[in-house]
Design a protein around this motif. Structure first.
Motif, PDB file in Angstrom:
ATOM      1  N   LEU A 148       0.820  -1.212   0.000  1.00 38.79           N
ATOM      2  CA  LEU A 148       0.000   0.000   0.000  1.00 38.79           C
ATOM      3  C   LEU A 148       0.854   1.261   0.000  1.00 38.79           C
ATOM      4  CD1 LEU A 148      -2.869  -1.006   2.470  1.00 38.79           C
ATOM      5  CD2 LEU A 148      -2.907  -1.004  -0.036  1.00 38.79           C
TER       6      LEU A 148
ATOM      7  N   CYS B 118      -3.072  -8.137  -1.168  1.00 38.00           N
ATOM      8  CA  CYS B 118      -3.578  -7.425   0.011  1.00 38.00           C
ATOM      9  C   CYS B 118      -4.989  -7.887   0.362  1.00 38.00           C
ATOM     10  CB  CYS B 118      -3.557  -5.914  -0.226  1.00 38.00           C
ATOM     11  SG  CYS B 118      -1.907  -5.189  -0.317  1.00 38.00           S
TER      12      CYS B 118
ATOM     13  N   PHE C 172      -6.765   4.253   0.979  1.00 35.97           N
ATOM     14  CA  PHE C 172      -6.810   2.789   0.984  1.00 35.97           C
ATOM     15  C   PHE C 172      -6.925   2.348   2.442  1.00 35.97           C
ATOM     16  CE2 PHE C 172      -5.325   3.285  -3.279  1.00 35.97           C
ATOM     17  CZ  PHE C 172      -5.778   2.156  -3.949  1.00 35.97           C
TER      18      PHE C 172
END
Length: 417
Positions: A317, A385, A409
């Motif tokens: 991320l 993820c 996110f």
């Protein structure tokens, strides 16, 4: 000091003519974390811990059955891992620059399980167990990290062996009962496994060798040379880490989807995990004049998670946030408790994710519909993820940024597993 054993010309000829292993036996990326931990010991301590050794072709570094008293880091050259008598040798695999051999000698005083023979001029760094134990006594925190890394290295090797045996047994069992339609499905499954094997053997090992070579350079090059080339070394380290992250994400995504991956849960300090991920991502961010700001306004409770997989989620991320943030922009990561779960939010100041793409970006190799020049695919990172977070019982999603700038996110992790 015992005289080193050297193969006779006849034995060396037989060894060079021996069949290579069917599967490319290699270190598979397992040396890099250990070398990374060892490099943190500092140059002065490493100079006392390691001694340089040279071996000629046919010279035996250690023999099967000998009591282990040292580990070796291969600096240059190539060696064979040999089982059995040298008159009828069985080659288990090969080791090259950046690989480690004999590491079990640092943990126990047991006979060697195989022999290591130089196939060409070999240069190694030798670490004797008694010196290693003295270092552990003087640096307990470093020692704990190194022992943990060695333990993880051995577990990973054992897991890979078990996966291979389990899959082979499954194929043998199913082949006898499957009909034509199911055989086609089996062939597809075999293709999937072959792809994973390609990653493990043909990608992981060269990445590990690159990373190992870089770490050895950092250990042995003169200080002034290191300082003059620090930026180049940082770039090399960073890109090796990115390659390893992509390979591990693809491998784990395939295993999770096939139901073959098990979470290795442990009580983890998430704030520390976030701090370490930010430190790594900051190397590439600094090159683009991008700042990464972690914001944790309250102490976070310890959480029972697979720390390695969540660490990789954080790295994916943060790396994506840096990738899509313009030069001079900012990335923020926050973490907070929300009732029975933790909420982590990675915010970038990039162009944002179009509404029609906010679901499918978590699919493999998703491409965004935006035509903005820096926008492109997310590869396997976000797919991994999603799989990793859902395996923990959490959820991951993306929201538009404040005032339409950038993206949030977000993912959750339950406080109780």
């Amino acid at each position: 000091m015992a005289t080193p054993y050297i193969l006779s010309p006849e034995e060396l000829t037989k060894l060079l003519a021996a069949p290579s292993p069917a599967a490319k036996s290699a270190d598979n990326g397992l040396s890099a974390p250990f070398l990374n931990q060892l490099a943190t010991a500092g140059r002065e301590l490493l100079s006392k811990l390691m001694t340089e050794q040279h071996y000629l072709p046919g010279q035996v570094i250690f023999k099967e059955g000998d009591l282990g008293d040292a580990m070796y880091i291969i600096w240059s050259g190539r060696a064979a891992v040999v089982k059995g008598d040298f008159q009828a040798p069985t080659i288990l695999g090969y080791r090259g620059a950046g690989d480690i051999v004999g590491e079990m000698a640092l943990l126990e005083n047991q006979p060697r399980s195989a022999s290591i023979v130089a196939l060409e001029e070999l240069r190694t760094l030798k670490v004797i167990r008694k010196d290693f134990e003295a270092m552990l006594n003087n640096n307990p925190a470093l020692g704990l990290n190194i022992l943990s890394t060695l333990s993880a290295r051995l577990r990973a090797a054992d897991d890979a062996r078990k996966d291979s045996i389990r899959f082979e047994s499954q194929l043998i069992k199913e082949v006898s009962t499957l009909k034509t339609e199911k055989q086609q499905m089996l062939e597809l499954e075999q293709l999937r496994q072959d792809t994973i094997d390609l990653i493990v053997h043909d990608l992981r090992h060269p990445i590990s060798s690159l990373f190992g070579a870089i770490k050895i350079m950092e250990m042995v090059l003169p200080e002034e040379v290191l300082q003059a080339n620090q930026q180049l070394l940082n770039i090399a380290n960073l890109n090796c880490q990115h390659l390893q992250l992509m390979v591990d994400s693809l491998l784990d995504a395939a295993r999770i989807e096939a139901g073959e991956a098990q979470l290795k849960l442990s009580i983890t300090d998430l704030a520390k995990l976030i701090s370490e991920a930010v430190t790594r991502a900051s190397i590439s961010a600094d090159m683009e004049n991008i700042t990464i700001q972690p914001v944790i306004r309250e102490p976070l409770p310890a959480i029972n998670i697979d720390a390695e997989k969540i660490d990789r989620v954080l790295s994916n991320l943060l790396n994506n946030a840096v990738k899509f943030t313009p030069v001079g922009g900012a990335v923020m990561i926050t973490a907070e408790v929300q009732q029975d779960k933790l909420l982590i939010n990675v915010t970038d100041s990039g162009p944002g994710i179009p509404p029609e793409d906010r679901e499918r970006i978590f699919d493999r190799f998703a491409q965004l519909s935006s035509n903005q020049p820096r926008m492109g695919g997310f590869g396997l990172g976000l797919a991994f993820c999603r799989l990793a977070i859902e395996a923990h019982g959490g959820r991951i999603w993306v929201e538009p940024g404040n005032d339409g700038v950038g993206s949030h996110f977000k993912f959750t992790l339950p406080l109780k597993q």
